[in-house]
Design a protein around this motif. Structure first.
Motif, PDB file in Angstrom:
ATOM      1  N   LYS A 149      48.560  42.690  34.922  1.00  0.00           N
ATOM      2  CA  LYS A 149      48.995  42.982  36.282  1.00  0.00           C
ATOM      3  C   LYS A 149      49.879  44.229  36.234  1.00  0.00           C
ATOM      4  O   LYS A 149      51.058  44.165  35.897  1.00  0.00           O
ATOM      5  CB  LYS A 149      49.768  41.785  36.833  1.00  0.00           C
ATOM      6  N   PHE A 150      49.300  45.399  36.576  1.00  0.00           N
ATOM      7  CA  PHE A 150      50.067  46.639  36.494  1.00  0.00           C
ATOM      8  C   PHE A 150      50.788  46.970  37.797  1.00  0.00           C
ATOM      9  O   PHE A 150      51.577  47.913  37.850  1.00  0.00           O
ATOM     10  CB  PHE A 150      49.159  47.808  36.081  1.00  0.00           C
ATOM     11  N   ALA A 151      50.549  46.209  38.861  1.00  0.00           N
ATOM     12  CA  ALA A 151      51.268  46.342  40.129  1.00  0.00           C
ATOM     13  C   ALA A 151      51.336  44.966  40.765  1.00  0.00           C
ATOM     14  O   ALA A 151      50.716  44.012  40.283  1.00  0.00           O
ATOM     15  CB  ALA A 151      50.593  47.351  41.059  1.00  0.00           C
ATOM     16  N   SER A 152      52.101  44.849  41.861  1.00  0.00           N
ATOM     17  CA  SER A 152      52.317  43.531  42.449  1.00  0.00           C
ATOM     18  C   SER A 152      51.020  42.867  42.884  1.00  0.00           C
ATOM     19  O   SER A 152      50.884  41.640  42.819  1.00  0.00           O
ATOM     20  CB  SER A 152      53.278  43.639  43.630  1.00  0.00           C
ATOM     21  N   ARG A 153      50.029  43.649  43.335  1.00  0.00           N
ATOM     22  CA  ARG A 153      48.774  43.064  43.816  1.00  0.00           C
ATOM     23  C   ARG A 153      47.544  43.637  43.123  1.00  0.00           C
ATOM     24  O   ARG A 153      46.416  43.312  43.497  1.00  0.00           O
ATOM     25  CB  ARG A 153      48.654  43.265  45.336  1.00  0.00           C
ATOM     26  N   TRP A 154      47.737  44.476  42.102  1.00  0.00           N
ATOM     27  CA  TRP A 154      46.621  45.103  41.411  1.00  0.00           C
ATOM     28  C   TRP A 154      46.652  44.717  39.935  1.00  0.00           C
ATOM     29  O   TRP A 154      47.714  44.609  39.332  1.00  0.00           O
ATOM     30  CB  TRP A 154      46.665  46.616  41.545  1.00  0.00           C
ATOM     31  N   GLY A 155      45.465  44.509  39.381  1.00  0.00           N
ATOM     32  CA  GLY A 155      45.388  44.124  37.985  1.00  0.00           C
ATOM     33  C   GLY A 155      44.172  44.704  37.294  1.00  0.00           C
ATOM     34  O   GLY A 155      43.234  45.197  37.934  1.00  0.00           O
ATOM     35  N   LEU A 156      44.201  44.627  35.978  1.00  0.00           N
ATOM     36  CA  LEU A 156      43.117  45.117  35.133  1.00  0.00           C
ATOM     37  C   LEU A 156      42.594  43.952  34.311  1.00  0.00           C
ATOM     38  O   LEU A 156      43.379  43.184  33.743  1.00  0.00           O
ATOM     39  CB  LEU A 156      43.614  46.231  34.223  1.00  0.00           C
ATOM     40  N   ASN A 157      41.272  43.798  34.257  1.00  0.00           N
ATOM     41  CA  ASN A 157      40.637  42.725  33.492  1.00  0.00           C
ATOM     42  C   ASN A 157      39.685  43.316  32.458  1.00  0.00           C
ATOM     43  O   ASN A 157      38.878  44.196  32.779  1.00  0.00           O
ATOM     44  CB  ASN A 157      39.846  41.786  34.400  1.00  0.00           C
ATOM     45  N   ILE A 158      39.778  42.827  31.231  1.00  0.00           N
ATOM     46  CA  ILE A 158      38.829  43.160  30.179  1.00  0.00           C
ATOM     47  C   ILE A 158      38.201  41.843  29.719  1.00  0.00           C
ATOM     48  O   ILE A 158      38.923  40.884  29.425  1.00  0.00           O
ATOM     49  CB  ILE A 158      39.503  43.873  28.998  1.00  0.00           C
ATOM     50  N   ILE A 169      38.797  46.262  37.750  1.00  0.00           N
ATOM     51  CA  ILE A 169      40.037  46.301  38.513  1.00  0.00           C
ATOM     52  C   ILE A 169      39.963  45.243  39.605  1.00  0.00           C
ATOM     53  O   ILE A 169      38.895  45.025  40.196  1.00  0.00           O
ATOM     54  CB  ILE A 169      40.281  47.704  39.115  1.00  0.00           C
ATOM     55  N   VAL A 170      41.082  44.547  39.860  1.00  0.00           N
ATOM     56  CA  VAL A 170      41.114  43.445  40.812  1.00  0.00           C
ATOM     57  C   VAL A 170      42.267  43.636  41.789  1.00  0.00           C
ATOM     58  O   VAL A 170      43.262  44.320  41.490  1.00  0.00           O
ATOM     59  CB  VAL A 170      41.246  42.084  40.101  1.00  0.00           C
ATOM     60  N   PHE A 171      42.131  43.009  42.963  1.00  0.00           N
ATOM     61  CA  PHE A 171      43.133  43.103  44.024  1.00  0.00           C
ATOM     62  C   PHE A 171      43.411  41.710  44.558  1.00  0.00           C
ATOM     63  O   PHE A 171      42.492  40.955  44.878  1.00  0.00           O
ATOM     64  CB  PHE A 171      42.630  44.011  45.147  1.00  0.00           C
ATOM     65  N   ASP A 172      44.696  41.346  44.678  1.00  0.00           N
ATOM     66  CA  ASP A 172      45.099  40.032  45.181  1.00  0.00           C
ATOM     67  C   ASP A 172      45.169  40.026  46.704  1.00  0.00           C
ATOM     68  O   ASP A 172      45.603  41.005  47.316  1.00  0.00           O
ATOM     69  CB  ASP A 172      46.473  39.645  44.637  1.00  0.00           C
ATOM     70  N   PHE A 173      44.773  38.898  47.304  1.00  0.00           N
ATOM     71  CA  PHE A 173      44.920  38.721  48.742  1.00  0.00           C
ATOM     72  C   PHE A 173      45.015  37.225  49.044  1.00  0.00           C
ATOM     73  O   PHE A 173      44.893  36.400  48.147  1.00  0.00           O
ATOM     74  CB  PHE A 173      43.766  39.362  49.513  1.00  0.00           C
TER      75      PHE A 173
END
Length: 250
Positions: A181-190, A232-236
């Protein structure tokens, strides 16, 4: 003399009453402030989201009778996913992807075939993973494992080829990954995902279909595909915030 003592006693009683009232008001005020602060704190520390959507891309490979090794003849893959986060440890992900796999027959050019798949997997995070990593034990990163069930279709271009069965099959997806999780609502997945098919006919060739004689590259003789992707993923859809002190006012 007695009258003076009586007046003095009444004055002292009134003074003590005023002091007691003042102390009671102060205690009541402090208690109310603490209750309000606890309510604000209970509502402010919860910063989790229930859903997560994203896209990913990477390489896809096929391992079977024609390709005995991992990452042999890798080709491109891309897809999208929707993840439901049950809690900081567990989640469920639905993923759809398009890819190609390739192999080379003896004395023939390399063959490539499209492949699409849809699967649902259950995930387990090794660390408590979440948005509110300021809380100490919650981490903005975690390795994870997953497994589930899916279905793949690989019958593109089979009209002019010998048919060895229905060009679709269930498969068993499993693998490992890493979330950041590189930001509050953004993340990176491998993720490195393996798809074990319940059939041995991805090549649609009779020379590679050897049912029950186990000439494949795994003990089940079934074909296997794999994907190494980064996304790349986004939380909602923020979760309902719990108030730990609401019952105090009921």
């Amino acid at each position: 003399m007695q009258a003076n003592l009586y007046i003095l006693a009444r004055m002292n009683a009134r003074a003590y009453a005023r002091i007691g009232m003042k102390i009671t008001i102060q205690h009541t005020f402090i208690t109310l402030i603490m209750c309000l602060l606890s309510v604000v704190s209970a509502y402010s520390i919860d910063n989790t989201y229930l859903l997560e959507m994203g896209v990913q891309a990477g390489v896809n490979y096929y391992t079977g009778d024609a390709n005995p090794h991992l990452f042999q003849s890798p080709l491109e893959t891309a897809g999208a996913q929707l993840r439901y986060k049950l809690d900081r440890r567990w989640g469920f992900t639905t993923k759809a992807y398009w890819s190609r796999f390739g192999y080379k027959e003896p004395n023939a050019p390399k063959i490539t075939r499209p492949l699409i798949g849809i699967d649902v997997t259950a995930e387990f995070n090794f660390l408590e993973y979440g948005n509110d990593w300021e809380m100490g034990r919650i981490k903005p990163y975690t390795p994870y494992i997953f497994l589930g069930i899916g279905v793949g279709y690989y019958g593109f271009g089979w009209a002019n080829a010998p048919n060895t069965g229905i060009p679709a099959s269930l498969y068993f997806p499993f693998g490992i990954g890493f979330k950041w999780k590189f930001a509050s609502r953004w993340g990176l997945n491998i993720a490195w995902q393996h798809n074990l098919y319940f059939k041995d006919n991805l090549e649609n060739s009779s020379q590679y279909s050897n049912t029950h004689e186990l000439n494949g590259s795994n003990i089940l003789e079934n074909d296997l595909t794999g994907q190494l992707t980064i996304g790349i993923v986004f939380d909602f859809c923020k979760s309902k915030r719990a108030c730990t002190t609401c019952n105090f006012f009921n």
